[in-house]
Design a protein around this motif. Structure first.
Motif, PDB file in Angstrom:
ATOM      1  N   PHE A 102     -29.877  18.443 -11.132  1.00  0.00           N
ATOM      2  CA  PHE A 102     -28.861  18.464  -9.964  1.00  0.00           C
ATOM      3  C   PHE A 102     -28.442  17.346  -9.116  1.00  0.00           C
ATOM      4  O   PHE A 102     -28.056  17.618  -8.127  1.00  0.00           O
ATOM      5  CB  PHE A 102     -29.755  19.602  -9.135  1.00  0.00           C
ATOM      6  N   ILE A 103     -28.793  16.155  -9.943  1.00  0.00           N
ATOM      7  CA  ILE A 103     -28.198  15.047  -9.135  1.00  0.00           C
ATOM      8  C   ILE A 103     -26.889  15.004  -8.747  1.00  0.00           C
ATOM      9  O   ILE A 103     -25.936  15.609  -9.598  1.00  0.00           O
ATOM     10  CB  ILE A 103     -28.714  13.775 -10.036  1.00  0.00           C
ATOM     11  N   ASP A 104     -26.180  14.700  -7.849  1.00  0.00           N
ATOM     12  CA  ASP A 104     -25.161  14.526  -7.311  1.00  0.00           C
ATOM     13  C   ASP A 104     -24.237  12.930  -7.111  1.00  0.00           C
ATOM     14  O   ASP A 104     -25.121  12.192  -6.838  1.00  0.00           O
ATOM     15  CB  ASP A 104     -24.707  15.596  -6.231  1.00  0.00           C
ATOM     16  N   GLN A 105     -23.066  13.113  -6.706  1.00  0.00           N
ATOM     17  CA  GLN A 105     -22.478  11.765  -6.549  1.00  0.00           C
ATOM     18  C   GLN A 105     -23.017  11.190  -5.352  1.00  0.00           C
ATOM     19  O   GLN A 105     -22.943   9.967  -5.121  1.00  0.00           O
ATOM     20  CB  GLN A 105     -20.948  12.019  -6.358  1.00  0.00           C
ATOM     21  N   SER A 106     -23.396  11.929  -3.998  1.00  0.00           N
ATOM     22  CA  SER A 106     -23.771  11.215  -2.710  1.00  0.00           C
ATOM     23  C   SER A 106     -24.985  10.520  -3.127  1.00  0.00           C
ATOM     24  O   SER A 106     -25.290   9.531  -2.405  1.00  0.00           O
ATOM     25  CB  SER A 106     -24.134  12.533  -1.726  1.00  0.00           C
ATOM     26  N   LEU A 107     -26.139  11.153  -3.934  1.00  0.00           N
ATOM     27  CA  LEU A 107     -27.181  10.224  -4.106  1.00  0.00           C
ATOM     28  C   LEU A 107     -26.932   8.988  -5.104  1.00  0.00           C
ATOM     29  O   LEU A 107     -27.401   7.879  -4.676  1.00  0.00           O
ATOM     30  CB  LEU A 107     -28.094  10.980  -5.045  1.00  0.00           C
ATOM     31  N   LEU A 108     -25.921   9.108  -6.051  1.00  0.00           N
ATOM     32  CA  LEU A 108     -25.833   7.922  -6.755  1.00  0.00           C
ATOM     33  C   LEU A 108     -25.112   6.771  -5.863  1.00  0.00           C
ATOM     34  O   LEU A 108     -25.146   5.607  -6.100  1.00  0.00           O
ATOM     35  CB  LEU A 108     -24.879   8.145  -7.748  1.00  0.00           C
ATOM     36  N   ARG A 109     -24.155   7.402  -4.966  1.00  0.00           N
ATOM     37  CA  ARG A 109     -23.413   6.450  -3.956  1.00  0.00           C
ATOM     38  C   ARG A 109     -24.485   5.848  -2.985  1.00  0.00           C
ATOM     39  O   ARG A 109     -24.245   4.571  -2.957  1.00  0.00           O
ATOM     40  CB  ARG A 109     -22.515   7.072  -3.201  1.00  0.00           C
ATOM     41  N   THR A 110     -25.426   6.638  -2.482  1.00  0.00           N
ATOM     42  CA  THR A 110     -26.521   5.738  -1.625  1.00  0.00           C
ATOM     43  C   THR A 110     -27.474   4.765  -2.596  1.00  0.00           C
ATOM     44  O   THR A 110     -27.731   3.801  -1.764  1.00  0.00           O
ATOM     45  CB  THR A 110     -27.256   7.057  -1.304  1.00  0.00           C
ATOM     46  N   THR A 111     -27.552   5.143  -3.598  1.00  0.00           N
ATOM     47  CA  THR A 111     -28.342   4.262  -4.739  1.00  0.00           C
ATOM     48  C   THR A 111     -27.282   3.059  -4.738  1.00  0.00           C
ATOM     49  O   THR A 111     -27.962   1.648  -4.809  1.00  0.00           O
ATOM     50  CB  THR A 111     -28.663   4.712  -5.725  1.00  0.00           C
ATOM     51  N   GLY A 112     -26.221   2.913  -4.857  1.00  0.00           N
ATOM     52  CA  GLY A 112     -25.310   1.939  -5.162  1.00  0.00           C
ATOM     53  C   GLY A 112     -25.314   1.129  -3.701  1.00  0.00           C
ATOM     54  O   GLY A 112     -25.295  -0.307  -4.001  1.00  0.00           O
ATOM     55  N   ILE A 113     -24.978   1.762  -2.794  1.00  0.00           N
ATOM     56  CA  ILE A 113     -25.120   0.957  -1.623  1.00  0.00           C
ATOM     57  C   ILE A 113     -26.377   0.150  -1.370  1.00  0.00           C
ATOM     58  O   ILE A 113     -26.408  -0.967  -0.716  1.00  0.00           O
ATOM     59  CB  ILE A 113     -24.716   1.909  -0.604  1.00  0.00           C
ATOM     60  N   PHE A 115     -25.674  -0.754 -11.443  1.00  0.00           N
ATOM     61  CA  PHE A 115     -24.928   0.328 -10.854  1.00  0.00           C
ATOM     62  C   PHE A 115     -24.393   1.150 -11.934  1.00  0.00           C
ATOM     63  O   PHE A 115     -24.525   2.451 -11.862  1.00  0.00           O
ATOM     64  CB  PHE A 115     -24.225  -0.043  -9.858  1.00  0.00           C
ATOM     65  N   SER A 116     -23.509   0.586 -12.815  1.00  0.00           N
ATOM     66  CA  SER A 116     -23.020   1.286 -14.222  1.00  0.00           C
ATOM     67  C   SER A 116     -23.896   1.937 -14.762  1.00  0.00           C
ATOM     68  O   SER A 116     -23.826   3.070 -15.302  1.00  0.00           O
ATOM     69  CB  SER A 116     -21.932   0.237 -14.888  1.00  0.00           C
ATOM     70  N   TYR A 117     -25.108   1.024 -15.196  1.00  0.00           N
ATOM     71  CA  TYR A 117     -26.227   1.656 -16.003  1.00  0.00           C
ATOM     72  C   TYR A 117     -26.699   2.874 -15.260  1.00  0.00           C
ATOM     73  O   TYR A 117     -27.038   4.066 -15.992  1.00  0.00           O
ATOM     74  CB  TYR A 117     -27.281   0.644 -16.038  1.00  0.00           C
ATOM     75  N   VAL A 118     -26.903   2.979 -13.964  1.00  0.00           N
ATOM     76  CA  VAL A 118     -27.557   4.144 -13.510  1.00  0.00           C
ATOM     77  C   VAL A 118     -26.463   5.334 -13.404  1.00  0.00           C
ATOM     78  O   VAL A 118     -27.325   6.511 -13.658  1.00  0.00           O
ATOM     79  CB  VAL A 118     -27.865   3.836 -11.733  1.00  0.00           C
ATOM     80  N   VAL A 119     -25.279   5.114 -13.039  1.00  0.00           N
ATOM     81  CA  VAL A 119     -24.542   6.184 -13.121  1.00  0.00           C
ATOM     82  C   VAL A 119     -24.303   6.641 -14.558  1.00  0.00           C
ATOM     83  O   VAL A 119     -24.347   8.051 -14.739  1.00  0.00           O
ATOM     84  CB  VAL A 119     -23.030   5.588 -12.431  1.00  0.00           C
ATOM     85  N   VAL A 120     -24.185   6.108 -15.491  1.00  0.00           N
ATOM     86  CA  VAL A 120     -23.739   6.458 -16.691  1.00  0.00           C
ATOM     87  C   VAL A 120     -25.150   7.177 -17.360  1.00  0.00           C
ATOM     88  O   VAL A 120     -24.997   8.345 -17.929  1.00  0.00           O
ATOM     89  CB  VAL A 120     -23.353   5.445 -17.753  1.00  0.00           C
ATOM     90  N   SER A 121     -26.246   6.516 -17.177  1.00  0.00           N
ATOM     91  CA  SER A 121     -27.585   7.016 -17.561  1.00  0.00           C
ATOM     92  C   SER A 121     -27.917   8.457 -17.110  1.00  0.00           C
ATOM     93  O   SER A 121     -28.138   9.595 -17.768  1.00  0.00           O
ATOM     94  CB  SER A 121     -28.779   6.094 -17.441  1.00  0.00           C
ATOM     95  N   ARG A 122     -27.465   8.607 -15.664  1.00  0.00           N
ATOM     96  CA  ARG A 122     -27.943   9.787 -15.049  1.00  0.00           C
ATOM     97  C   ARG A 122     -27.138  11.010 -15.180  1.00  0.00           C
ATOM     98  O   ARG A 122     -27.499  11.826 -15.499  1.00  0.00           O
ATOM     99  CB  ARG A 122     -28.016   9.535 -13.413  1.00  0.00           C
ATOM    100  N   LEU A 123     -25.635  10.536 -15.444  1.00  0.00           N
ATOM    101  CA  LEU A 123     -24.753  11.660 -15.682  1.00  0.00           C
ATOM    102  C   LEU A 123     -24.816  12.153 -17.106  1.00  0.00           C
ATOM    103  O   LEU A 123     -24.731  13.278 -17.273  1.00  0.00           O
ATOM    104  CB  LEU A 123     -23.386  11.190 -15.406  1.00  0.00           C
TER     105      LEU A 123
END
Length: 629
Positions: A58-69, A103-111
């Motif tokens: 259920f991970i969403d873009q808002s959490l990934l955005r917060t992690t990247g920031i 950050f690219s690794y986090v987004v790609v791996s989680r999605l």
């Protein structure tokens, strides 16, 4: 996630160093500690941002955005500290490169993992859950996204009427033209289509339903625009198609200024709160955040059911339940006094025509005395607005129910004195689709039993409106009241009851059984008009209706009686009710409602015959929607 990051993040920093220094050998002189240290700092930042507390499915873009920031701030902080300390142990620009890679690794791996889990959660979905969405617009796209989260449905394609969308991709799904329903449905194993056009007209919904049935597929729909108000689209928005979807009309969104005027931050009382109209009024009122909502009903179960529903939907709101009859003056006065009521919607009434006709005295007592009690209490405690929910059957009534509601109107009109601090008004409209006691539940039961559907007469017509729209218009009409107003809702064109029955047969995927189609499923059988029933209903006693602030609410001025005269006539009517003699009751009723004309069986049969004569075939109904425009 933590284990994967402990392995991957040092590699991400190693790649960043290689990009910065140009070769692998140059990276080895910094030792392994630097790579482990950067990875640990990164994991600490991820933990603080909540990444490891998230369920990946259920991970969403808002959490990934917060992690990247968070990671970006950590990198900028490390860069700044290194710059001011003039620390040359690590190339500072490598940190900036590392941010992009990590950050690219986090987004790609989680999605990637999220997609895998969603597609395989609970095993492979059964074929019956494969659905197509009809309507590749915004609502359809949101619904497709919602289906990816849930397990109940799996959207695999869109259908749409627009040629410009053919073979396009919307929300990750291919769009097919609606003409290919049967072909694509068979190819992809679809057997359910969800109609995702909330603003579609009833005519369009009927066309789509027919096309889907012709393709051999089942159909469900999303909630309408009115039902979806302030609610997020989800798989819970999908429901079975109702007759209201097919015979209503295009909805008009409420005017917010009118909608909230008598409700927001007010103490509101709804009598008959457990009924079809009363309960919908409560739902609409709660959405406008009243100070307190008071529910009043004589049915224990109805009161319990509506309170439970409202409490579940609006847990933070203040709701008070009152069990009793509106004819109980002491109870009604206590509720208005203790509740400091600002607005009253009087929906409590006996409304079933044949039942009231067979129980005249009790029907009159409830509808007339109840109106008197509510009016007297509202005036005594200076309620700001008091609205009577009336009916088209009050116009030139041929039955006791309609005549009793006309007396209730006269009571409200008589109370609307210039010196009164309460604005009394009436809102008159026709049948609401799906309400208790309407023909829809009866026809549905008859279809489920295999028929026949019993219809009183082939030419019987009625005005119909959706329950949510009727409730919204009632609230808005009450906000426009000046005192003694009779508001008439624009009901649109009347609907023939026989066409209503045929639409319901089609809705169930069945065929009408007739002489032309002897192998059909459901027969239509005509049984004759019931006592007090008319072929058509009207909305105006006179012929004048003026525009109001709302395009679907008209205002009319009709005759009224002086309060002292009306009170004496009602006393005579109550005396007649105590005799329990129908002829005496009707005579007393005619003394109050001058246009009341009870029909005999012979008169009803003569009216039915004249309605089907060639001369009557070209005679318009007395009140059409064009008059209301």
């Amino acid at each position: 996630m933590l284990t994967a990051d402990l392995v991957a993040l040092p590699l991400c920093f190693l790649i960043a160093m290689m990009l910065r220094l140009g070769d692998f050998d140059s990276t080895t002189r910094y030792g392994n500690a630097a790579y482990v240290f950067v990875a640990l700092i990164t994991i600490l930042v991820f933990a603080m941002s909540g990444l490891y507390r998230a369920v990946i499915r259920f991970i969403d873009q808002s959490l990934l955005r917060t992690t990247g920031i968070g990671l970006g701030l950590a990198v900028v902080g490390a860069y700044t500290i290194s710059f001011f300390l003039n620390d040359q142990r690590l190339p500072r620009s490598a940190l900036m490169i590392y941010w992009f890679i990590a950050f690219s690794y986090v987004v790609v791996s989680r999605l990637t993992i999220r997609s895998f889990l969603r597609n395989n959660a609970g095993g492979r979905r059964q074929q019956k859950n494969l659905v197509a969405i009809y309507g590749a617009g915004e609502a359809g796209a949101q619904l497709a996204q919602a289906m990816r989260v849930g397990d109940k449905y799996r959207a695999i394609c869109f259908f749409d009427d627009k040629l410009s969308l053919r073979n396009q991709n919307v929300a990750g799904l291919k769009v097919f033209h609606s003409s290919r329903l049967a072909e694509i449905g068979q190819q992809l194993g679809i057997n359910l289509v969800v109609l995702a056009i909330p603003a579609a007209t009833p005519e369009r919904r009927r066309e789509v339903m027919h096309a889907v049935h012709e393709a051999g597929l089942e159909i469900k729909t999303m909630h309408s625009v009115i039902e979806l108000a302030d609610e997020k689209i989800s798989t819970r928005s999908i429901r079975e198609i109702k007759i209201e979807d097919l015979l209503g009309r295009a909805p008009v969104p409420p005017r917010i200024d009118l909608f909230a005027r008598c409700v927001q931050e007010r103490n509101v009382l709804v009598t008959g709160a457990g009924g079809s109209i009363g309960s919908e009024l409560c739902r609409q009122i709660m959405a406008q955040h009243p100070l307190h909502l008071h529910l009043f009903d004589h049915s224990e179960y109805a009161l319990y059911a509506v309170r439970q529903e409202l409490q579940a939907r609006f847990p933070a709101m203040s709701i008070h339940s009152h069990l009793g009859s509106v004819c109980d003056a002491q109870l009604v006065e206590r509720v208005m006094r203790e509740g400091k009521i600002d607005t009253v919607y009087h929906a409590a009434a006996y409304k079933h025509v044949p039942l009231v006709e067979a129980n005249m005295a009790e029907g009159i007592r409830n509808n007339v005395i109840g109106a008197q009690v509510v009016v007297a209490a509202a005036e005594k405690f200076q309620v700001s607005t008091c609205v009577l929910i009336s009916t088209d059957k009050a116009v030139r009534p041929t039955n006791i129910m309609g005549a009793s509601k006309r007396i209730a109107e006269l009571i409200f009109q008589a109370a609307a004195k210039p010196a009164s601090k309460t604005r009394f008004c009436m809102v008159r409209f026709g049948n609401v689709l799906g309400s208790s006691g309407s023909v829809v539940p009866l026809f549905q039961k008859q279809i489920e039993d295999g028929g026949p559907i019993t219809i009183t007469h082939p030419d019987v017509v009625r005005y119909f409106m959706l329950i949510p729209e009727a409730a919204q218009l009632v609230i808005q009409a009450g906000a426009m009241a000046k005192g003694g107003d009779v508001f008439v809702l624009d009901m649109g064109e009347p609907i023939k009851i026989v066409e209503l029955a045929r639409t319901m047969i089609d809705m169930m995927g069945l065929k009408e059984k007739s002489d032309e189609m002897p192998n059909g499923d459901i027969e239509l059988r005509y049984v004759g008009l019931r006592p007090g029933e008319k072929l058509y209903e009207e909305l105006l006693i006179g012929s004048e209706a003026a525009r109001s602030e709302h395009p679907r609410i008209m205002c009319t001025t009709e005759y009224s009686l002086r309060p002292e005269v009306l009170e004496g006539l009602i006393e005579n009517l109550m005396d007649a009710c105590r005799t329990n003699d129908n002829d005496t009751i009707k005579a007393a009723m005619r003394a109050i409602v001058r246009e009341y004309s009870p029909q005999t069986i012979a008169a009803r049969e003569m009216d039915a015959e004249s309605a089907t004569s060639p001369e009557a075939a070209h005679t318009p109904f007395p009140v059409r929607s064009s008059m209301l425009h």
